[in-house]
Design an enzyme around this catalytic site. Structure first.
Site, PDB file in Angstrom:
ATOM      1  N   GLY A  17      21.177  28.841  17.850  1.00 12.49           N
ATOM      2  CA  GLY A  17      22.762  29.059  17.941  1.00 12.49           C
ATOM      3  C   GLY A  17      23.546  28.612  16.530  1.00 12.49           C
ATOM      4  N   ASP A  67      16.914  35.988  21.783  1.00 12.50           N
ATOM      5  CA  ASP A  67      17.387  35.123  22.811  1.00 12.50           C
ATOM      6  C   ASP A  67      16.304  33.968  22.986  1.00 12.50           C
ATOM      7  OD1 ASP A  67      17.866  34.138  25.588  1.00 12.50           O
ATOM      8  OD2 ASP A  67      18.690  36.014  26.226  1.00 12.50           O
ATOM      9  N   VAL A  68      16.620  32.700  22.965  1.00  4.70           N
ATOM     10  CA  VAL A  68      16.129  31.641  23.056  1.00  4.70           C
ATOM     11  C   VAL A  68      15.155  31.556  24.475  1.00  4.70           C
ATOM     12  CG1 VAL A  68      17.083  30.220  21.642  1.00  4.70           C
ATOM     13  CG2 VAL A  68      17.717  30.065  23.971  1.00  4.70           C
ATOM     14  N   SER A 146      26.210  16.757  25.758  1.00  2.10           N
ATOM     15  CA  SER A 146      27.718  17.097  25.694  1.00  2.10           C
ATOM     16  C   SER A 146      28.262  15.730  26.495  1.00  2.10           C
ATOM     17  CB  SER A 146      28.197  18.272  26.633  1.00  2.10           C
ATOM     18  OG  SER A 146      29.632  18.240  26.999  1.00  2.10           O
ATOM     19  N   TYR A 159      27.882  23.926  34.275  1.00  5.04           N
ATOM     20  CA  TYR A 159      27.793  23.498  32.933  1.00  5.04           C
ATOM     21  C   TYR A 159      27.078  21.925  32.800  1.00  5.04           C
ATOM     22  CZ  TYR A 159      28.901  22.559  27.987  1.00  5.04           C
ATOM     23  OH  TYR A 159      28.943  22.162  26.700  1.00  5.04           O
ATOM     24  N   LYS A 163      23.665  20.217  31.097  1.00  3.22           N
ATOM     25  CA  LYS A 163      23.740  19.428  30.053  1.00  3.22           C
ATOM     26  C   LYS A 163      23.122  17.954  30.548  1.00  3.22           C
ATOM     27  CE  LYS A 163      25.331  21.868  26.869  1.00  3.22           C
ATOM     28  NZ  LYS A 163      24.698  22.010  25.485  1.00  3.22           N
TER      29      LYS A 163
END
Length: 262
Positions: A17, A67-68, A146, A159, A163
């Site tokens: 990223g 793409d990872v 995050s 999300y 995280k």
């Protein structure tokens, strides 16, 4: 006398990223520290732009587009390196999926957030570690968590779950890799004023940065009363990769302007 050098110059780092936002700030900072930096990103457009600029400045930067969550692409990222570069011993895992849904999330939504954030994380670390010696690797990994990993937020089930999983993944891999001389940590940023957040605040909320930071429901939630710049998150990430953090592993560092303190 204690050696306080940062231990970064001449080493190879991979930043997933790494073409935009925090990732680009981390890659640029590592370049400035004397690292050879592999920018691994899905965006050829952004990746080519930043890598070209850094090369003009005399930095050693290399772009891998992929793409990872694609195992073949991940393997290529660690094998198709410039021939004179040493094997990577520094890794910043910043690629992630951004899906903000509650219980209405579909299986496709869950794949979209977990495939890059967790599956990709595992593939990248596995390939990174495969190229290291069995002991005394003197290597470091930083994963991107995050503030959302630590709290509940309405409509953020997908999300926040992804995280929170990063925190558990970090602790477990820190334990597993410590005997090999690999440190693994994470950072938990608060809101960062990057291109995506700027677009959201302007187009969805109708707020510029100053107005958003003055809003009690936005910047006012942070003790420092503002959002972070990407460079302010990059600096702690680079610190955790450096030998200055040589006795830190299995930890999460909040870079959140005091958000989690209250």
């Amino acid at each position: 006398m204690t050696d306080l050098s940062r231990g970064l110059a001449g080493r190879t780092a991979v930043v997933t990223g790494g073409a935009q936002g925090i990732g680009a700030a981390v890659a640029e900072r590592l370049c400035a520290e004397g690292c050879r930096v592999v920018v691994y990103d899905r965006s050829a457009e952004h990746g080519e732009s930043v890598v070209e600029e850094w090369r003009r400045r005399g930095y050693a930067a290399h772009l891998v587009v992929g793409d990872v969550s694609d195992a073949a692409a991940v393997k290529a990222a660690f094998t198709d390196l410039p021939v004179d570069w040493p094997r990577p011993t520094l890794l910043a895992n910043l690629a992630a999926g951004f899906v903000f849904k509650g219980l209405e999330a579909t299986p496709g939504d869950w794949h979209a957030v977990l495939d890059p954030t967790i599956v990709g994380l595992s593939l990248v670390i596995r390939e990174f570690v495969a190229g290291l010696p069995e002991r005394d690797a003197n290597a470091a990994i930083v994963n991107m968590a995050s503030i959302s990993a630590h709290i509940a937020q309405q409509g953020y089930l997908t999300y926040n779950t992804s995280k929170a999983a990063v925190l558990g993944f970090t602790r477990c891999t820190a334990q597993e890799l410590a005997p090999r001389g690999v440190r693994v940590n994470s950072v938990s940023p608060g809101t960062v004023w990057n291109a995506n957040n700027e677009r959201f605040h302007r187009e969805v909320l109708g707020l510029d940065r100053a107005t958003a930071e003055a809003d009690p429901e936005n910047g006012g939630k942070f003790l420092l009363g503002r959002f972070a710049d990407p460079a302010e998150v990059a600096a702690p990430i680079v610190f955790l990769l450096s030998t200055e953090a040589s006795f830190i592993t299995g930890a999460d560092l909040p870079v959140d302007g005091g958000y989690l303190a209250v």
